[in-house]
Design a protein around this motif. Structure first.
Motif, PDB file in Angstrom:
ATOM      1  N   ALA A   7       5.817   0.191   3.222  1.00 58.41           N
ATOM      2  CA  ALA A   7       5.188   0.420   1.924  1.00 58.41           C
ATOM      3  C   ALA A   7       4.750   1.878   1.846  1.00 58.41           C
ATOM      4  CB  ALA A   7       3.983  -0.508   1.733  1.00 58.41           C
ATOM      5  N   GLY A   8       4.346   2.280   0.672  1.00 64.43           N
ATOM      6  CA  GLY A   8       3.742   3.587   0.470  1.00 64.43           C
ATOM      7  C   GLY A   8       2.515   3.414  -0.393  1.00 64.43           C
ATOM      8  N   PHE A   9       1.732   4.482  -0.532  1.00 63.41           N
ATOM      9  CA  PHE A   9       0.560   4.383  -1.407  1.00 63.41           C
ATOM     10  C   PHE A   9       0.231   5.736  -2.004  1.00 63.41           C
ATOM     11  CE2 PHE A   9      -1.629   5.572   2.575  1.00 63.41           C
ATOM     12  CZ  PHE A   9      -2.460   6.594   2.118  1.00 63.41           C
ATOM     13  N   SER A  10      -0.513   5.702  -3.101  1.00 65.74           N
ATOM     14  CA  SER A  10      -1.158   6.901  -3.632  1.00 65.74           C
ATOM     15  C   SER A  10      -2.622   6.570  -3.856  1.00 65.74           C
ATOM     16  CB  SER A  10      -0.510   7.348  -4.944  1.00 65.74           C
ATOM     17  OG  SER A  10      -0.816   6.458  -5.998  1.00 65.74           O
ATOM     18  N   LEU A  11      -3.468   7.542  -3.611  1.00 67.19           N
ATOM     19  CA  LEU A  11      -4.906   7.418  -3.859  1.00 67.19           C
ATOM     20  C   LEU A  11      -5.305   8.579  -4.741  1.00 67.19           C
ATOM     21  CD1 LEU A  11      -7.744   6.222  -3.245  1.00 67.19           C
ATOM     22  CD2 LEU A  11      -7.821   7.748  -1.262  1.00 67.19           C
TER      23      LEU A  11
END
Length: 359
Positions: free
Chosen positions: A273-277
Motif C-alpha cells: 500500500a501507499g499513503f499520503s498525510l
C-alpha cells in the motif's frame, strides 16, 4: 503518585510558552526555575506560572540541585552547549529541535548522555499527531509492506520567521527552512520507514526572498524581527536521501516560494500500500480484489490536543519509568548528519556520502 519532577526551563521565547503550559497541566511536574538572558521575559513568565527561581545565566540555574531535568528552548546554536553542560551536571535533558547545528554538537550530546546515564530527548512533536500515530500502527501490522520510496515537505508561500533576527542568521540558527522545518517531516518519514540509516544525500538551497516583507503564514510571527538584521540563510531547500535499505526519500522545504498555498506532507510508497498525510488527513492507496482503492481512515475519535504537550508528557513517562523513549540520541545524530550533509551538497553541488563518515 510518582515523585514530582522539578524542571528548569532555559530560553523564554514563543515556544517556551507551549512547554510551560504543558508542564503546568501535568500533575507530576513542578516548574522550579526559569532562565533567559532578558531578565524581564523570565520574570514575567515566572509570575504567570508561579515559578520561584529566575536566572539570566543558565550555568547558575544548573547549580540548583533540586532540578531533575532541564528543558532547552533557546536559539538553535545553544542547544548542544547547554545540553552537554546539563547532562554533565547530572540532569536529564529535553531540548527543542534541532538537536544541534552541527554533527560535532550532536555527537557531544549523545556522548554526554551515555556517560551520565541520563535521558536526552529532542522535540519531534509530529510523531505524536493522530495521523502519524495511525500510520505507525498500520505499518507495524505489515499493511504497507516494504517502504521503498517517499516524499516529504513543508512549503510556505510567505512565512519567514523573525526576519533579520536569529532565525535568519546562520551562525545562530544553523540554516533556514531545511533545519527549521525539515527536521519535522524528514523525521516522520524516516521513523515510519523503520529508521533506516542514511548513506548519501544530494541537496540544493535557494535564497530569493530576502527583500520581501509579505506574509501569509501565522508562522512568520515566530522570533523577533530586526529591520537591519542578517539574512544569510536559504528560503527554499530541496534534496534526496538514499538509505542503506535501498529506500529513497525526496524532500522540499520553504519559508517563501511561489506556490498555491502553505502545506506540509509525508508520502510513502510500499509494496502492499501507499499513503499520503496532508493537513492531518490520511489517505491509503492499495489494490483490493483486483481494484485500485483509495481509503480515508476516520480519525475523528483519535485523541487530539497539542502534539508538543503529548511529546513532553511522553518524556515525563520516560523519566517516571512508564515508557521507553520514542526518540533516542542516535536518532538526533543521524538527523543532524543528514541536514548538514544536505547543506554541504548544496554548497559544493555534489553528492555527500554519509556511510563513509561512519567508517
Amino acid at each position: 503518585m510518582r515523585k514530582k519532577l522539578k524542571v528548569g526551563v532555559i530560553g523564554i521565547g514563543n515556544i517556551a510558552a507551549i512547554h510551560l503550559e504543558a508542564y503546568r497541566n501535568h500533575p507530576e511536574v513542578e516548574i522550579a526555575a526559569l532562565c533567559d538572558i532578558v531578565y524581564e521575559k523570565a520574570k514575567h513568565s515566572a509570575l504567570e506560572f508561579h515559578v520561584p527561581s529566575v536566572y539570566t545565566d543558565y550555568r547558575e540555574l544548573l547549580k540548583q540541585e533540586d532540578l531533575d531535568f532541564i528543558d532547552i528552548c533557546t536559539p538553535n546554536a545553544f542547544h548542544a552547549i547547554i545540553a552537554v553542560d546539563a547532562l554533565n551536571k547530572g540532569k536529564h535533558v529535553f531540548t527543542e529541535k534541532p538537536d544541534a547545528i552541527d554533527v560535532e554538537g550532536a555527537l557531544r550530546m549523545a556522548e554526554a548522555a551515555s556517560h551520565s546515564g541520563k535521558h536526552l530527548m529532542a522535540m519531534r512533536n509530529n510523531r505524536f499527531a493522530p495521523g502519524v500515530q495511525f500510520l505507525k500502527r498500520f505499518i507495524d501490522q505489515g499493511l504497507l509492506g516494504e517502504a521503498y520510496t517517499g516524499r516529504c515537505g513543508w512549503l510556505r508561500r510567505r512565512g519567514i520567521p523573525g526576519k533579520g533576527g536569529w532565525f535568519t542568521t546562520r551562525e545562530i540558527s544553523g540554516g533556514g527552512p531545511l533545519i527549521d522545518l525539515g527536521v519535522h517531516f524528514i523525521d516522520v518519514a524516516i521513523w515510519l520507514m523503520g529508521n533506516p540509516k542514511p548513506v548519501s544525500v544530494v541537496g540544493a538551497t535557494y535564497a530569493k526572498f530576502a527583500e520581501s516583507s509579505l506574509s501569509d503564514s501565522i508562522h512568520s510571527g515566530y522570533g523577533e524581527k530586526l529591520e537591519d538584521g542578517v539574512y544569510d540563510v536559504e528560503d527554499l531547500s530541496s534534496g534526496y536521501i538514499r538509505f542503506d535499505s535501498g529506500a529513497t526519500l525526496q524532500l522540499e522545504f520553504s519559508w517563501a516560494s511561489n506556490v498555491e498555498q502553505e502545506e506540509s506532507f509525508v508520502e510513502l510508497r510500499g509494496t502492499k500500500a501507499g499513503f499520503s498525510l496532508r493537513k492531518g488527513e490520511v489517505k491509503l492507496f492499495s489494490e483490493i480484489a483486483d481494484t485500485m482503492c483509495t481509503t480515508t481512515p476516520d480519525l475523528s475519535k483519535a485523541k487530539t490536543g497539542g502534539n508538543h504537550a503529548k511529546h513532553l508528557h511522553h518524556f515525563i513517562d520516560v523519566l517516571q519509568d512508564r515508557a521507553e523513549p520514542i526518540i533516542r540520541p542516535e536518532h538526533g545524530v543521524d538527523m543532524i548528519r543528514i541536514l548538514c550533509a544536505l547543506y554541504e551538497s548544496a554548497r559544493t553541488g555534489r553528492e555527500v556520502r554519509l556511510d563513509e563518515e561512519r567508517e
